[in-house]
Design an enzyme around this catalytic site. Structure first.
Site, PDB file in Angstrom:
ATOM      1  N   SER A   1       0.812  -1.225   0.000  1.00  0.00           N
ATOM      2  CA  SER A   1       0.000   0.000   0.000  1.00  0.00           C
ATOM      3  C   SER A   1       0.839   1.266   0.000  1.00  0.00           C
ATOM      4  O   SER A   1       1.656   1.477   0.894  1.00  0.00           O
ATOM      5  CB  SER A   1      -0.873   0.062   1.253  1.00  0.00           C
ATOM      6  OG  SER A   1      -1.929  -0.819   1.150  1.00  0.00           O
TER       7      SER A   1
ATOM      8  N   HIS B   1      -2.959   0.619  -4.795  1.00  0.00           N
ATOM      9  CA  HIS B   1      -2.460  -0.601  -5.443  1.00  0.00           C
ATOM     10  C   HIS B   1      -2.802  -0.495  -6.927  1.00  0.00           C
ATOM     11  O   HIS B   1      -3.940  -0.733  -7.323  1.00  0.00           O
ATOM     12  CB  HIS B   1      -3.148  -1.838  -4.850  1.00  0.00           C
ATOM     13  CG  HIS B   1      -2.726  -2.146  -3.455  1.00  0.00           C
ATOM     14  ND1 HIS B   1      -1.753  -3.078  -3.161  1.00  0.00           N
ATOM     15  CD2 HIS B   1      -3.123  -1.642  -2.279  1.00  0.00           C
ATOM     16  CE1 HIS B   1      -1.583  -3.139  -1.850  1.00  0.00           C
ATOM     17  NE2 HIS B   1      -2.400  -2.279  -1.286  1.00  0.00           N
TER      18      HIS B   1
ATOM     19  N   HIS C   1      -6.066  -8.785  -1.590  1.00  0.00           N
ATOM     20  CA  HIS C   1      -6.248  -9.240  -0.203  1.00  0.00           C
ATOM     21  C   HIS C   1      -7.559 -10.024  -0.102  1.00  0.00           C
ATOM     22  O   HIS C   1      -8.478  -9.806  -0.892  1.00  0.00           O
ATOM     23  CB  HIS C   1      -6.342  -8.033   0.735  1.00  0.00           C
ATOM     24  CG  HIS C   1      -5.252  -7.007   0.544  1.00  0.00           C
ATOM     25  ND1 HIS C   1      -5.272  -6.109  -0.495  1.00  0.00           N
ATOM     26  CD2 HIS C   1      -4.134  -6.759   1.246  1.00  0.00           C
ATOM     27  CE1 HIS C   1      -4.188  -5.334  -0.428  1.00  0.00           C
ATOM     28  NE2 HIS C   1      -3.485  -5.706   0.615  1.00  0.00           N
TER      29      HIS C   1
ATOM     30  N   TYR D   1      -9.832  -9.570   2.078  1.00  0.00           N
ATOM     31  CA  TYR D   1     -10.965  -8.702   2.425  1.00  0.00           C
ATOM     32  C   TYR D   1     -11.612  -8.080   1.186  1.00  0.00           C
ATOM     33  O   TYR D   1     -12.711  -7.537   1.257  1.00  0.00           O
ATOM     34  CB  TYR D   1     -10.561  -7.623   3.449  1.00  0.00           C
ATOM     35  CG  TYR D   1      -9.487  -6.660   3.004  1.00  0.00           C
ATOM     36  CD1 TYR D   1      -9.731  -5.697   2.038  1.00  0.00           C
ATOM     37  CD2 TYR D   1      -8.222  -6.712   3.569  1.00  0.00           C
ATOM     38  CE1 TYR D   1      -8.746  -4.818   1.629  1.00  0.00           C
ATOM     39  CE2 TYR D   1      -7.221  -5.841   3.169  1.00  0.00           C
ATOM     40  CZ  TYR D   1      -7.496  -4.892   2.202  1.00  0.00           C
ATOM     41  OH  TYR D   1      -6.509  -4.036   1.788  1.00  0.00           O
ATOM     42  N   GLU D   2     -10.941  -8.146   0.046  1.00  0.00           N
ATOM     43  CA  GLU D   2     -11.560  -7.652  -1.189  1.00  0.00           C
ATOM     44  C   GLU D   2     -12.549  -8.676  -1.746  1.00  0.00           C
ATOM     45  O   GLU D   2     -13.213  -8.428  -2.755  1.00  0.00           O
ATOM     46  CB  GLU D   2     -10.482  -7.362  -2.240  1.00  0.00           C
ATOM     47  CG  GLU D   2      -9.561  -6.211  -1.862  1.00  0.00           C
ATOM     48  CD  GLU D   2      -8.362  -6.097  -2.788  1.00  0.00           C
ATOM     49  OE1 GLU D   2      -8.538  -5.617  -3.917  1.00  0.00           O
ATOM     50  OE2 GLU D   2      -7.255  -6.502  -2.392  1.00  0.00           O
TER      51      GLU D   2
ATOM     52  N   ALA E   1       2.711  -2.109   4.075  1.00  0.00           N
ATOM     53  CA  ALA E   1       2.480  -1.050   5.044  1.00  0.00           C
ATOM     54  C   ALA E   1       1.998  -1.742   6.313  1.00  0.00           C
ATOM     55  O   ALA E   1       1.200  -2.670   6.236  1.00  0.00           O
ATOM     56  CB  ALA E   1       1.407  -0.103   4.529  1.00  0.00           C
TER      57      ALA E   1
ATOM     58  N   MET F   1      -2.250  -6.606   7.003  1.00  0.00           N
ATOM     59  CA  MET F   1      -3.321  -7.423   6.410  1.00  0.00           C
ATOM     60  C   MET F   1      -2.856  -8.176   5.167  1.00  0.00           C
ATOM     61  O   MET F   1      -3.672  -8.519   4.304  1.00  0.00           O
ATOM     62  CB  MET F   1      -4.517  -6.525   6.044  1.00  0.00           C
ATOM     63  CG  MET F   1      -5.021  -5.655   7.183  1.00  0.00           C
ATOM     64  SD  MET F   1      -6.254  -4.483   6.602  1.00  0.00           S
ATOM     65  CE  MET F   1      -6.441  -3.420   8.035  1.00  0.00           C
ATOM     66  N   SER F   2      -1.557  -8.417   5.056  1.00  0.00           N
ATOM     67  CA  SER F   2      -1.066  -9.062   3.831  1.00  0.00           C
ATOM     68  C   SER F   2       0.165  -9.923   4.123  1.00  0.00           C
ATOM     69  O   SER F   2       0.387 -10.340   5.255  1.00  0.00           O
ATOM     70  CB  SER F   2      -0.710  -7.989   2.795  1.00  0.00           C
ATOM     71  OG  SER F   2       0.434  -7.270   3.197  1.00  0.00           O
TER      72      SER F   2
ATOM     73  N   ASN G   1       2.037   3.875  10.528  1.00  0.00           N
ATOM     74  CA  ASN G   1       1.294   4.474  11.652  1.00  0.00           C
ATOM     75  C   ASN G   1       1.625   3.679  12.904  1.00  0.00           C
ATOM     76  O   ASN G   1       2.053   2.526  12.808  1.00  0.00           O
ATOM     77  CB  ASN G   1      -0.224   4.395  11.391  1.00  0.00           C
ATOM     78  CG  ASN G   1      -0.678   2.969  11.131  1.00  0.00           C
ATOM     79  OD1 ASN G   1      -0.536   2.472  10.014  1.00  0.00           O
ATOM     80  ND2 ASN G   1      -1.193   2.307  12.143  1.00  0.00           N
TER      81      ASN G   1
ATOM     82  N   HIS H   1      -6.914   4.990   6.100  1.00  0.00           N
ATOM     83  CA  HIS H   1      -6.144   4.518   4.950  1.00  0.00           C
ATOM     84  C   HIS H   1      -5.328   5.662   4.363  1.00  0.00           C
ATOM     85  O   HIS H   1      -4.223   5.473   3.870  1.00  0.00           O
ATOM     86  CB  HIS H   1      -7.073   3.917   3.887  1.00  0.00           C
ATOM     87  CG  HIS H   1      -6.340   3.324   2.720  1.00  0.00           C
ATOM     88  ND1 HIS H   1      -5.455   2.281   2.858  1.00  0.00           N
ATOM     89  CD2 HIS H   1      -6.323   3.643   1.402  1.00  0.00           C
ATOM     90  CE1 HIS H   1      -4.942   1.970   1.672  1.00  0.00           C
ATOM     91  NE2 HIS H   1      -5.450   2.789   0.782  1.00  0.00           N
TER      92      HIS H   1
HETATM   93  N1  HPA Z   1      -3.201  -2.294  11.077  1.00  0.00           N
HETATM   94  C1  HPA Z   1      -3.373  -3.196  10.070  1.00  0.00           C
HETATM   95  N2  HPA Z   1      -2.878  -3.010   8.861  1.00  0.00           N
HETATM   96  C2  HPA Z   1      -2.183  -1.894   8.631  1.00  0.00           C
HETATM   97  C3  HPA Z   1      -1.962  -0.926   9.623  1.00  0.00           C
HETATM   98  C4  HPA Z   1      -2.503  -1.141  10.916  1.00  0.00           C
HETATM   99  O1  HPA Z   1      -2.353  -0.330  11.850  1.00  0.00           O
HETATM  100  N3  HPA Z   1      -1.224   0.064   9.054  1.00  0.00           N
HETATM  101  C5  HPA Z   1      -1.002  -0.306   7.771  1.00  0.00           C
HETATM  102  N4  HPA Z   1      -1.574  -1.496   7.501  1.00  0.00           N
END
Ligand code: HPA
Length: 287
Positions: free
Chosen positions: A31, A62, A84, A86-87, A114, A218-219, A242, A254
């Site tokens: 991401s 993406h 992913h 979740y898509e 990310a 998430m990946s 983050n 996001h």
């Molecule tokens: N949580 C889950 N997935 C993420 C995060 C997060 O804080 N930051 C970037 N991808």
């Protein structure tokens, strides 16, 4: 048609598109990290939509392009964007591109993502090399009949296989050295994968920290499992976009993830450009 044949068809399509380039190193950009593909010289660009059976990236950040060309003097195949679960994609679809990279002859891949930072001391914008992972997606992409024909090395493609060194120690050593040469230090961490798409609650983050995770995302984990099944070496790199839920002062979005990714792109591109020839040389010496 079988899944195996679909992968072979996608790989054959790409092979003919990128001919005579034969990529040595595969890279997946997560991401907001897609611009690292701009470091590729003389790129041949194939959009995912063109490739038979290839899943389409639907998430902002993406772009869904398969970029092949010279990176640091060696041929690399870069996936600009991933899909992913979740898509709405099945485990087989999520890991389809990794199977295609294997069918194209890749022996090593760099998986970037990310991630939210859980460990104390992580700063937004830093890169972390994965030392290990925890799979809390609730599924494993290898569920179902084993397909030994996906093996890329002798001894790979087994039903049961070792995950003690899911993330290659020697590729990590190269990454540390390359980062030093670029003037920054890489941390090492443990990546915990959730299915998403909601970010975590602060209680979940406290639980994940207790479990030993330093990063959450998430990946990557499904791709790593499938790569290891094929006998492909994996270097995992997280960009801390983050602080994980409850650890920072703001709510997660996001947009924030995307923007932080963009700020680290240049550094990531420099690191990958240095690493690609070193990874290729390592594999060459072995052949
Ligand atoms: N949580 C889950 N997935 C993420 C995060 C997060 O804080 N930051 C970037 N991808």
């Amino acid at each position: 048609m079988s899944y195996y044949n679909d992968v072979a068809e996608a790989a054959a399509y790409l092979k003919q598109k990128i001919d005579p380039l034969a990529p040595r190193v595969g890279i997946v950009l997560g991401s907001g990290l897609g611009a690292a593909a701009e470091a590729v010289a003389d790129p041949v660009i194939v959009s995912y939509g063109e490739i038979p059976h290839f899943p389409q990236a639907t998430v902002e950040g993406h772009s869904g392009r398969f970029v092949t060309g010279m990176l640091g003097g060696v041929t690399a195949a870069i996936m600009q964007g991933r899909v992913h679960s979740y898509e709405g994609y099945s485990p087989a679809q999520v890991t389809f591109p990794m199977r295609v990279l294997g069918a194209l002859g890749m022996r090593a891949v760099v998986l970037t993502n990310a991630a939210g930072g859980i460990a104390e001391g992580y700063r937004v914008g830093q890169l972390v090399a994965l030392a290990d992972h925890i799979n809390l997606m609730g599924w494993n992409p290898l569920t179902g009949p084993n397909e030994p024909r996906f093996a890329c090395r002798p001894g790979a493609g087994l039903r049961f296989f070792d995950m003690t060194e899911a993330y290659s120690r020697r590729l990590r050593a190269l990454a540390h050295e390359a980062a030093r040469e670029e003037g920054f230090a890489l941390d090492e961490g443990v990546y915990l994968a959730t299915p998403g798409p909601s970010f975590e609650t602060p209680a979940e983050i406290r639980a994940f920290r207790t479990l030993g995770a330093t990063l959450v995302g998430m990946s990557t984990v499904p791709e790593t499992i499938v790569a290891r099944h094929m006998g492909i070496e994996v270097l995992g790199l997280s960009c801390v976009t983050n602080l994980a839920a409850g650890l920072g002062h703001s709510l997660l979005s996001h947009h924030e993830v995307f923007e932080a990714g963009r700020q680290v792109e240049a550094r990531l591109a420099a690191l990958l450009t240095r690493l690609a020839p070193q990874i290729a040389a390592l594999l060459e010496n072995e052949a």
